[in-house]
Each structure stands twice: as C-alpha cells, then as structure tokens.
Design a protein around this motif. Structure first.
Motif, PDB file in Angstrom:
ATOM      1  N   ALA A 184       1.140   5.005  -3.613  1.00 34.75           N
ATOM      2  CA  ALA A 184       0.767   6.159  -3.700  1.00 34.75           C
ATOM      3  C   ALA A 184       2.098   7.177  -4.596  1.00 34.75           C
ATOM      4  CB  ALA A 184       1.525   7.166  -2.578  1.00 34.75           C
TER       5      ALA A 184
ATOM      6  N   LEU B  42      -7.177  -0.122   4.780  1.00 34.37           N
ATOM      7  CA  LEU B  42      -5.647   0.426   4.165  1.00 34.37           C
ATOM      8  C   LEU B  42      -6.023   1.388   3.085  1.00 34.37           C
ATOM      9  CD1 LEU B  42      -2.644  -2.222   4.768  1.00 34.37           C
ATOM     10  CD2 LEU B  42      -2.787   0.240   5.848  1.00 34.37           C
TER      11      LEU B  42
ATOM     12  N   PHE C 118       0.918  -1.096  -0.435  1.00 32.89           N
ATOM     13  CA  PHE C 118      -0.226  -0.141  -0.003  1.00 32.89           C
ATOM     14  C   PHE C 118       0.919   1.519   0.390  1.00 32.89           C
ATOM     15  CE2 PHE C 118      -3.119  -2.732   0.551  1.00 32.89           C
ATOM     16  CZ  PHE C 118      -4.916  -2.217   0.257  1.00 32.89           C
ATOM     17  N   ALA C 119       2.240   1.477   0.941  1.00 33.19           N
ATOM     18  CA  ALA C 119       2.742   2.309   0.693  1.00 33.19           C
ATOM     19  C   ALA C 119       3.651   2.890  -0.700  1.00 33.19           C
ATOM     20  CB  ALA C 119       4.459   1.924   1.054  1.00 33.19           C
TER      21      ALA C 119
ATOM     22  N   ARG D 198      -7.722   4.466   4.583  1.00 32.50           N
ATOM     23  CA  ARG D 198      -6.943   5.704   4.777  1.00 32.50           C
ATOM     24  C   ARG D 198      -6.186   5.991   3.708  1.00 32.50           C
ATOM     25  NH1 ARG D 198      -1.140   3.018   6.642  1.00 32.50           N
ATOM     26  NH2 ARG D 198      -1.276   3.240   4.210  1.00 32.50           N
ATOM     27  N   ASP D 199      -5.821   5.311   2.909  1.00 33.75           N
ATOM     28  CA  ASP D 199      -5.712   6.446   1.458  1.00 33.75           C
ATOM     29  C   ASP D 199      -5.975   6.281   0.363  1.00 33.75           C
ATOM     30  OD1 ASP D 199      -3.076   5.867   2.412  1.00 33.75           O
ATOM     31  OD2 ASP D 199      -2.817   3.899   1.803  1.00 33.75           O
TER      32      ASP D 199
END
Length: 334
Positions: free
Chosen positions: A221, A246, A217-218, A249-250
């Motif tokens: 972006a 997640l 997930f990081a 959140r993102d």
C-alpha cells in the motif's frame, strides 16, 4: 515273486518316477527376493504442501514396479524452508547409504545433494539445471545427476508481461522474492529488464518466512503498487494459501508460477505441471534402481506451459480479462 506281482511293482515305480519328474517340470524356479532398497528424499520445504507431489512421485515409482513395503523404503528429510539446513540433511542421507537421492525444492536442494556426494545417483526437479551447474547438458547429463527441468525462474519475464496485460494501467508492479534463493539476483535482473521495457516501476520486496510475507504485503500500500509478481521459489509454493489470502484481503492482482495458486483462488498463473514433473522423477528413480545410470538418462523438459486464469477472482478485483488473454489461456476457473 510272481511275474504278475513283479509287473505291478515295476509299473508303480515307473509311475511314481513320471509323477516326480512332472512335478519338477511344473515347479517354478526358486527366485531370490529383491534386495531391500532405500530412496532418500530431500525436500527444501515442508511436507504438507508437497503431499500431492509426493503422491505423484510414488505413482511414478509404481509405474516402474516399485511400491513401498518390505523391499523399498523412502527416507524423508525436510528443510522446512530453511535452505541452510539442506547440506546437513543431504549429508545424513549419504551417510545412510541410500540407493538413490531424490530432491524437491529446486536448485537449493539439488545443489546440496550434489555437493554431498559424487557417486550416489541423484534425481532432481529444478529450473535450469545447466545454468545451475547440476548437469553438463540436458541431453547428456554426465556424472551422477539427472532429473526434470520445470523452467521456473526463466518464465518470470513472461509472467510480468501477462500481468501487465491484465492490469495495463498499473505504473508500479512489485516483485516478491526469497533472498535465500541463490538465483534471486538473476531473477530480479530479468524482471527489471521486462519492467523497464514497459516503463513500469518495479519495487522489490523480500521474504523468507511467514512473518516476512506479512510485512511485504503491508508495504504494498505504501508503494502504491497496482499489482504483484510472486517470484519463483519453492518456499512461496509451500505458503501459497497465505499468499493468496493476503492478495485477496488487500485486493492486489497477482500472478504466480503454478496452477496450484489459482486453484486456491489466486488470480493468474503461468508454468508447467508440477504433478507431471514429480511423476517423471519417480519413473527415473525406479529406472535407476533397476540398473540404469543417471548419466544416460536425459533431463526431461516440459512440453507445454499452462496459463490459468481465475475469473471469479478477477471479477472480485473488478478486472476485465482481455479477450486475447482468455484466448491464450489453457484453463479458466469460474
């Protein structure tokens, strides 16, 4: 002895004989108690996230007259998402001489059980059991395996299409897969074909642990991904709370394989009913315990697929669900 006394004595003896004979006639026959049977349950993931499905499996057993107790036991073995543990766990169940092996967690669990025994009956849940080499055909499984096909990986291109309709401006849609699943490569190829037809870039992210999901997930972006397709995999189902949290959140629009994800707050899902599949597995296990052979029980297939959309999540993401998708949906969570 006087005649009157003799007649009374004779009448009493005849009455006693009639009573004894009547008692014999109404006494139920003596039936031997059913023998103790053991079901081995081989799960590819952790027990907690699968509790509802195990309950559905038990209901299927109950439908055929089998309830855990003095004459039925279930031996559980869970791989906790570590598919490399499955062969040893399957061998352990075979060594216990269980009467039936039930597998959950798709092809990895079913294949481990098949490789462990060619004689013990096995009832599985899986995606495409013919392509996976589990059975000869759906109608005539042959061998010692049968079960339920839930069509997981085969629906991946359809999930990609649905997500692209909901997020039509996304030029980059990522795909999250589990590299430890033996059918990940074919899943990737299928979704790549669908992405190519739409002119969309498809970066592939891989995760097989809780920490690797965070890392994946990081990376979204950095990839400037406008949406995410979560691959069909039992491990991801067991981590559905983490995945949905997640994505929220993102602010990543994501589609999943099962309704359970959207019930947790996921945006959209498309697939068959898992509780229904596990109940059928329980029914098949009970029928086999009663003497039927896996080779004679056709592999069951889902009769419908559910498109579930969470409108609350769509609103939070600033998305407007097209009317055509709302019309196609089987359930809208508001």
């Amino acid at each position: 002895m006087k005649r009157r006394e003799f007649m009374l004595l004779l009448g009493g003896a005849m009455g006693a004989a009639r009573t004894a004979r009547a008692q014999q006639e109404v006494m139920p026959p003596i039936v031997a108690p059913p023998r103790h049977v053991i079901i081995g349950y081989l799960g590819g993931t952790a027990p907690g996230p699968y509790a509802a499905y195990v309950a559905a499996f038990r209901q299927g057993l109950s439908d055929t007259g089998y309830v855990e107790g003095p004459n039925l036991a279930i031996e559980f073995r869970w791989a906790e998402g570590h598919y490399d543990r499955l062969p040893a766990l399957a061998a352990d169940l075979v060594g216990r001489q269980v009467d039936v092996i039930v597998t959950s967690g798709g092809a990895p669990s079913a294949l481990a059980a098949k490789r462990a025994t060619a004689t013990s009956p096995i009832v599985f849940t899986s995606g495409d059991p013919v392509a996976e080499g589990l059975v000869a055909s759906l109608a005539r499984p042959g061998g010692n395996l049968t079960g339920v096909s839930v069509f997981t990986g085969e629906l991946m291109p359809k999930r990609f299409q649905l997500l692209s309709e909901l997020v039509p401006r996304a030029r980059v849609i990522a795909l999250l897969v589990n590299p430890k699943n033996p059918y990940t490569d074919s899943m990737i190829r299928d979704v790549e074909d669908a992405a190519r037809a739409k002119g969309v870039q498809l970066p592939v992210l891989k995760a097989s642990s809780e920490g690797e999901i965070d890392v994946a997930f990081a990376a979204l972006a950095q990839l400037q991904a406008g949406a995410l397709v979560v691959g069909a995999d039992p491990f991801f189902l067991s981590r559905r709370v983490q995945l949905v949290a997640l994505a929220s959140r993102d602010a990543v629009p994501a589609i999943y394989e099962w309704r359970e994800f959207t019930a947790e707050g996921g945006l959209m899902s498309y697939g068959s009913s898992l509780p229904g599949a596990f109940r059928q597995v329980g029914v098949y296990a009970g029928r086999i315990l009663k003497g039927e052979k896996p080779a004679d029980l056709p592999v069951q297939q889902p009769t419908r697929f559910e498109l579930v959309i969470n409108l609350k999540t769509a609103t939070a993401l600033g998305l407007t669900v097209p009317p055509v998708l709302l019309a196609e949906s089987d359930e809208v969570i508001e």
